[in-house]
Structures are given as C-alpha cells and as structure tokens.
Enzyme design. Structure first.
Site, mmCIF file in Angstrom:
data_model
loop_
_atom_site.group_PDB
_atom_site.id
_atom_site.type_symbol
_atom_site.label_atom_id
_atom_site.label_comp_id
_atom_site.label_asym_id
_atom_site.label_seq_id
_atom_site.Cartn_x
_atom_site.Cartn_y
_atom_site.Cartn_z
ATOM 1 N N GLU A 167 63.256 -13.826 14.784
ATOM 2 C CA GLU A 167 63.355 -14.707 13.473
ATOM 3 C C GLU A 167 63.926 -13.793 12.452
ATOM 4 O O GLU A 167 63.971 -12.699 12.259
ATOM 5 C CB GLU A 167 61.847 -15.002 13.061
ATOM 6 C CG GLU A 167 61.014 -15.588 14.107
ATOM 7 C CD GLU A 167 61.318 -17.230 14.159
ATOM 8 O OE1 GLU A 167 62.318 -17.544 13.716
ATOM 9 O OE2 GLU A 167 60.778 -17.926 15.074
ATOM 10 N N ASP A 193 61.825 -34.530 24.337
ATOM 11 C CA ASP A 193 60.828 -34.125 23.349
ATOM 12 C C ASP A 193 61.801 -33.603 22.112
ATOM 13 O O ASP A 193 61.193 -33.891 21.025
ATOM 14 C CB ASP A 193 60.047 -32.985 23.911
ATOM 15 C CG ASP A 193 58.893 -32.749 23.108
ATOM 16 O OD1 ASP A 193 58.265 -33.740 22.581
ATOM 17 O OD2 ASP A 193 58.541 -31.588 23.036
#
Length: 208
Positions: free
Chosen positions: A122, A147
C-alpha cells in the site's frame, strides 16, 4: 656447399615453424571469435524466445478475461478495457497468488470464512509499505469479474455512489481517473498506469 645446404635447410625449418605458429594463432582466433559470436547469437535467441513466451502468455490472459469483461460492459456499462487493465495490474497478469490460487483478479477485500489473509503493498504517507489484508476468494476468474462489476455498481458499504463516475464514464480515460479519485487503489499513479496498459495492448478494442 654442404654448409650452404644446411643453412638453407635451417631457414626452411624456421619458416615452417613461423607458418605453423601463425596458423595456430589464426585457428585460435577463428575459434574464439566464432564462439564469441555464437554466444551472442544464442543469448539473443534465448531472449527472443523468452519475449515471445511472455507475449503469448499475456495475450492468453487477455483472451481469458475479455469475454466476461465485455459481457459486463454490455449489461452494466463498465468499460471492458478498464476491467481487463485492472485485472492485469492487480493480478500481475493472473500470476499473483491471490489470482492464481484464489481467483481474485482485482484485489477486492473480504471478510469471514470466504476470504484469505494475504500480504499486500500500500502507498501510505508518500511511500510503499508491506502490510496484510483479508481478500475475497472466488471459484473462478469469471466470478471475480462479476463481483468487480457489482462493486462498481453498488459502491462500498459507506458510499453506494463511490464508483458512479466509473459506471457513467464516456471513455476509458475518464473511468480510470474516476477509479483513482474514488480511492480504489492507494497508488498515486493508478489512473495513468491503467491508461498506459490500455494503450499498450490496445484494450480499447474490447470496448467496441
């Protein structure tokens, strides 16, 4: 006279040795140069085969995910090029453990039994960090794509309109910027990377 003959014979023997030495040097240089160029040619051949193998693998991945991405676009107006480009970036062309083992192409987070804890990177406070997150597990890449489309349509738990700009975009560039502004990824260059991948592999052709 006998002495002169011996000197002539000695001179002849000397020239023979010189010629022999020169011949050995020429042969040695020929073998060395030939081996050198063979190594260069062989290395180039190996690199070319590796590039071709990589090209075929990438093309195969695109062919595998494109039909479902196009189906989602036709029904829900999420650009196929964006879906494919995200799958490429998020799954490293389908080779990441999350994609290959758990069929999650988009790094979509999850909770509960139908999820798996994985290591991820991240971008936080101006630098990349390695952390752990819980990600959804799917039965197939097709389920993962479906999804992903649901996420674009329904948004997040805290903001159901979070990806409205992606769904209502009029081109893939706008959709890519919408994803970044909605916080889909922490990478500050996420939109540009998506656009670059779409251009490099002509993924915009799948939007037609």
């Amino acid at each position: 006279m006998a002495k002169r003959k011996r000197r002539s014979k000695n001179r002849h023997t000397g020239r023979t040795w010189v010629i022999s030495i020169l011949a050995v040097i020429v042969i040695f240089l020929g073998v060395y140069v030939g081996h050198h160029f063979y190594r260069i040619w062989n290395q180039q051949r190996i690199e070319q085969e590796a590039r071709e193998k990589d090209r075929r693998a990438k093309q195969l991945f695109i062919q595998q995910v494109a039909p479902e991405a196009q189906a989602m676009q036709n029904t829900y107006h999420v650009y196929a090029s964006i879906t494919i480009a995200q799958a490429i970036l998020e799954s490293q062309w389908g080779t990441s453990q999350l994609a290959s083992q758990y069929h999650n192409l988009f790094g979509i987070k999850g909770t509960g039994a139908n999820s798996q804890v994985m290591t991820t990177k991240e971008y936080v406070n101006g630098k990349w960090i390695v952390t752990k997150g819980r990600f959804r597990v799917y039965d197939s890449w097709s389920d993962s794509i479906k999804d992903h489309t649901r996420l674009m349509l329904n948004g997040t738990d805290t903001n159901q309109q979070n990806y409205d700009r992606v769904v209502h975009a009029t081109n893939y560039q706008e959709a890519a910027r919408g994803l970044q502004e909605a916080g889909y990824a922490t990478d500050p260059d996420y939109a540009q990377k998506l656009i670059s991948v779409i251009k490099a592999y002509k993924l915009y052709n799948y939007d037609k």
